[in-house]
Design an enzyme around this catalytic site. Structure first.
Site, PDB file in Angstrom:
ATOM      1  CB  CYS A 148     -29.156  63.468  -2.976  1.00  0.00           C
ATOM      2  SG  CYS A 148     -29.659  62.065  -3.999  1.00  0.00           S
TER       3      CYS A 148
ATOM      4  CB  CYS B 274     -26.140  61.121  -2.272  1.00  0.00           C
ATOM      5  SG  CYS B 274     -25.844  61.757  -3.936  1.00  0.00           S
TER       6      CYS B 274
ATOM      7  CG  ASP C 295     -39.278  50.952  -4.325  1.00  0.00           C
ATOM      8  OD1 ASP C 295     -38.856  51.509  -5.353  1.00  0.00           O
ATOM      9  OD2 ASP C 295     -40.140  51.460  -3.576  1.00  0.00           O
TER      10      ASP C 295
ATOM     11  CG  HIS D 160     -26.377  63.227  -7.442  1.00  0.00           C
ATOM     12  ND1 HIS D 160     -27.524  62.963  -6.723  1.00  0.00           N
ATOM     13  CD2 HIS D 160     -26.739  64.136  -8.387  1.00  0.00           C
ATOM     14  CE1 HIS D 160     -28.518  63.689  -7.202  1.00  0.00           C
ATOM     15  NE2 HIS D 160     -28.067  64.410  -8.217  1.00  0.00           N
TER      16      HIS D 160
ATOM     17  CG  ASN E 161     -39.759  55.373 -13.710  1.00  0.00           C
ATOM     18  OD1 ASN E 161     -40.192  54.822 -14.715  1.00  0.00           O
ATOM     19  ND2 ASN E 161     -40.094  54.984 -12.486  1.00  0.00           N
TER      20      ASN E 161
ATOM     21  N   GLY F  62     -42.004  59.704 -14.972  1.00  0.00           N
ATOM     22  CA  GLY F  62     -42.460  59.331 -13.636  1.00  0.00           C
ATOM     23  C   GLY F  62     -41.349  59.268 -12.605  1.00  0.00           C
TER      24      GLY F  62
ATOM     25  CB  THR G  37     -40.712  60.275  -7.451  1.00  0.00           C
ATOM     26  OG1 THR G  37     -40.224  58.976  -7.122  1.00  0.00           O
ATOM     27  CG2 THR G  37     -42.041  60.154  -8.181  1.00  0.00           C
TER      28      THR G  37
ATOM     29  CG  HIS H 298     -33.652  55.165  -8.984  1.00  0.00           C
ATOM     30  ND1 HIS H 298     -33.708  56.538  -9.026  1.00  0.00           N
ATOM     31  CD2 HIS H 298     -34.931  54.742  -9.136  1.00  0.00           C
ATOM     32  CE1 HIS H 298     -34.960  56.918  -9.198  1.00  0.00           C
ATOM     33  NE2 HIS H 298     -35.728  55.851  -9.267  1.00  0.00           N
TER      34      HIS H 298
ATOM     35  CG  HIS I 186     -37.756  51.087 -10.500  1.00  0.00           C
ATOM     36  ND1 HIS I 186     -38.470  51.257  -9.338  1.00  0.00           N
ATOM     37  CD2 HIS I 186     -37.515  52.331 -10.968  1.00  0.00           C
ATOM     38  CE1 HIS I 186     -38.663  52.548  -9.121  1.00  0.00           C
ATOM     39  NE2 HIS I 186     -38.092  53.228 -10.101  1.00  0.00           N
TER      40      HIS I 186
HETATM   41  P1  AMP Z   1     -38.784  56.746  -9.362  1.00  0.00           P
HETATM   42  O1  AMP Z   1     -40.222  57.077  -9.434  1.00  0.00           O
HETATM   43  O2  AMP Z   1     -38.285  55.951 -10.539  1.00  0.00           O
HETATM   44  O3  AMP Z   1     -37.930  57.982  -9.108  1.00  0.00           O
HETATM   45  O4  AMP Z   1     -38.603  55.760  -8.148  1.00  0.00           O
HETATM   46  C1  AMP Z   1     -38.273  56.130  -6.867  1.00  0.00           C
HETATM   47  C2  AMP Z   1     -38.488  54.918  -6.029  1.00  0.00           C
HETATM   48  O5  AMP Z   1     -37.752  55.061  -4.837  1.00  0.00           O
HETATM   49  C3  AMP Z   1     -39.943  54.700  -5.631  1.00  0.00           C
HETATM   50  O6  AMP Z   1     -40.351  53.406  -6.077  1.00  0.00           O
HETATM   51  C4  AMP Z   1     -39.928  54.804  -4.109  1.00  0.00           C
HETATM   52  O7  AMP Z   1     -40.811  53.889  -3.507  1.00  0.00           O
HETATM   53  C5  AMP Z   1     -38.488  54.497  -3.782  1.00  0.00           C
HETATM   54  N1  AMP Z   1     -37.944  55.105  -2.562  1.00  0.00           N
HETATM   55  C6  AMP Z   1     -37.988  56.400  -2.215  1.00  0.00           C
HETATM   56  N2  AMP Z   1     -37.331  56.604  -1.055  1.00  0.00           N
HETATM   57  C7  AMP Z   1     -36.845  55.392  -0.667  1.00  0.00           C
HETATM   58  C8  AMP Z   1     -36.082  54.924   0.436  1.00  0.00           C
HETATM   59  N3  AMP Z   1     -35.686  55.751   1.424  1.00  0.00           N
HETATM   60  N4  AMP Z   1     -35.764  53.616   0.503  1.00  0.00           N
HETATM   61  C9  AMP Z   1     -36.169  52.769  -0.468  1.00  0.00           C
HETATM   62  N5  AMP Z   1     -36.884  53.148  -1.547  1.00  0.00           N
HETATM   63  C10 AMP Z   1     -37.229  54.435  -1.647  1.00  0.00           C
HETATM   64 ZN    ZN Z   2     -27.794  61.671  -5.150  1.00  0.00          ZN
END
Ligand code: AMP
Ligand code: ZN
Length: 118
Positions: free
Chosen positions: A7, A10, A33, A49, A91, A97, A99, A104, A106
């Site tokens: 992860c 993590c 981000d 986690h 999210n 949404g 991903t 986390h 935002h």
């Molecule tokens: P979500 O769609 O709410 O799961 O947001 C995931 C966010 O993590 C997205 O805005 C990505 O741009 C961001 N993200 C993914 N990998 C990284 C990373 N290694 N460092 C910083 N941000 C990341």
């Molecule tokens: Zn994790």
């Protein structure tokens, strides 16, 4: 489960891979981000986690009330957006949404966010 193998969040939150840590509490780290949608776009990542906010069971084992709400104020002051404000988003799962399947929040600021979101 405390940490999950493979992860990315993590690893970032527990400093297994290098990241630019903006702020930190006992239970959270704050990073930028990688793909910002606002002039300031930070992620507040739990050190433990959880696949999503649903997996916390609604319990405050990671001290969300004090630490998470506290971080919002700290970041707002630090980045001078307390006056204008900011948006926070969690999210959750597919329709939300999400991903990255690690809890986390935002933190977005520096532009106006209309409602409902486009
Ligand atoms: P979500 O769609 O709410 O799961 O947001 C995931 C966010 O993590 C997205 O805005 C990505 O741009 C961001 N993200 C993914 N990998 C990284 C990373 N290694 N460092 C910083 N941000 C990341
Ligand atoms: Zn994790």
């Amino acid at each position: 489960m405390i940490l999950k193998e493979d992860c990315i969040f993590c690893k970032i939150a527990n400093k297994k891979i290098p990241a630019d840590i903006i702020d930190e509490t006992d239970n959270f780290v704050v990073i930028k981000d990688i793909n910002p949608v606002a002039p300031m776009h930070l992620l507040i990542i739990s050190k433990i986690h959880y696949d999503s906010v649903l997996d916390t069971g609604g319990e405050d084992g990671i001290n969300c009330g004090k630490e998470l709400f506290g971080i919002l104020g700290t970041l707002a002051e630090k980045f001078n957006v307390a006056d204008k404000g900011f948006r926070t988003v969690i999210n959750t799962k597919e329709d939300g949404g999400q991903t990255v399947n690690h809890l986390h929040i935002h933190f977005m600021a520096g532009r106006w966010f209309g409602w409902p979101p486009g």
